[in-house]
Design a protein around this motif. Structure first.
Motif, PDB file in Angstrom:
ATOM      1  N   TYR A 170     -44.731  27.188 -31.885  1.00  0.00           N
ATOM      2  CA  TYR A 170     -43.937  28.344 -32.357  1.00  0.00           C
ATOM      3  C   TYR A 170     -42.610  27.716 -32.695  1.00  0.00           C
ATOM      4  CZ  TYR A 170     -47.711  31.697 -31.165  1.00  0.00           C
ATOM      5  OH  TYR A 170     -48.744  32.265 -30.954  1.00  0.00           O
ATOM      6  N   LEU A 175     -46.976  34.825 -38.655  1.00  0.00           N
ATOM      7  CA  LEU A 175     -46.498  35.378 -37.301  1.00  0.00           C
ATOM      8  C   LEU A 175     -45.057  36.180 -37.335  1.00  0.00           C
ATOM      9  CD1 LEU A 175     -46.855  31.738 -35.577  1.00  0.00           C
ATOM     10  CD2 LEU A 175     -48.174  34.002 -35.269  1.00  0.00           C
ATOM     11  N   ARG A 187     -41.839  37.870 -35.467  1.00  0.00           N
ATOM     12  CA  ARG A 187     -41.221  37.882 -34.125  1.00  0.00           C
ATOM     13  C   ARG A 187     -39.913  38.793 -34.285  1.00  0.00           C
ATOM     14  NH1 ARG A 187     -38.791  31.789 -33.098  1.00  0.00           N
ATOM     15  NH2 ARG A 187     -37.070  31.658 -34.912  1.00  0.00           N
ATOM     16  N   ARG A 231     -45.093  37.322 -29.942  1.00  0.00           N
ATOM     17  CA  ARG A 231     -45.088  37.471 -31.502  1.00  0.00           C
ATOM     18  C   ARG A 231     -46.650  38.064 -31.776  1.00  0.00           C
ATOM     19  NH1 ARG A 231     -43.123  32.881 -28.653  1.00  0.00           N
ATOM     20  NH2 ARG A 231     -41.517  31.979 -29.785  1.00  0.00           N
ATOM     21  N   ALA A 268     -49.433  38.305 -34.706  1.00  0.00           N
ATOM     22  CA  ALA A 268     -50.049  37.373 -35.286  1.00  0.00           C
ATOM     23  C   ALA A 268     -50.860  38.198 -36.564  1.00  0.00           C
ATOM     24  CB  ALA A 268     -50.957  36.343 -35.100  1.00  0.00           C
TER      25      ALA A 268
END
Length: 70
Positions: free
Chosen positions: A3, A32, A34, A43, A45
């Motif tokens: 990530y 993704l 966040r 996160r 997805a």
């Protein structure tokens, strides 16, 4: 790829002192999302189709509101 190695992008509408900011990164299998204020939290997805549908819906909403958003 981890990530941390992804290229995260913050909205141009976000400010450094704003309370609610998100960042997105394109990964191998989708997008993704966040929290930019707490990048170590979980996160979200989503697949490419879901991301495209989300962007389409937001575009329609923003276009319908006119220039009043900023």
């Amino acid at each position: 790829m981890t990530y941390d190695e992804l290229s995260w992008c913050k909205s141009s509408y976000s400010t450094a002192d704003g309370p609610d900011c998100v960042e997105v990164a394109v990964g191998r299998d989708g997008v993704l999302i966040r929290d930019s204020k707490d990048i170590h939290r979980a996160r979200i997805a989503v697949g490419p189709e879901a991301w495209a549908a989300f962007l389409g819906a937001v575009t329609v909403l923003v276009d319908g509101m006119g220039a009043g958003i900023r």
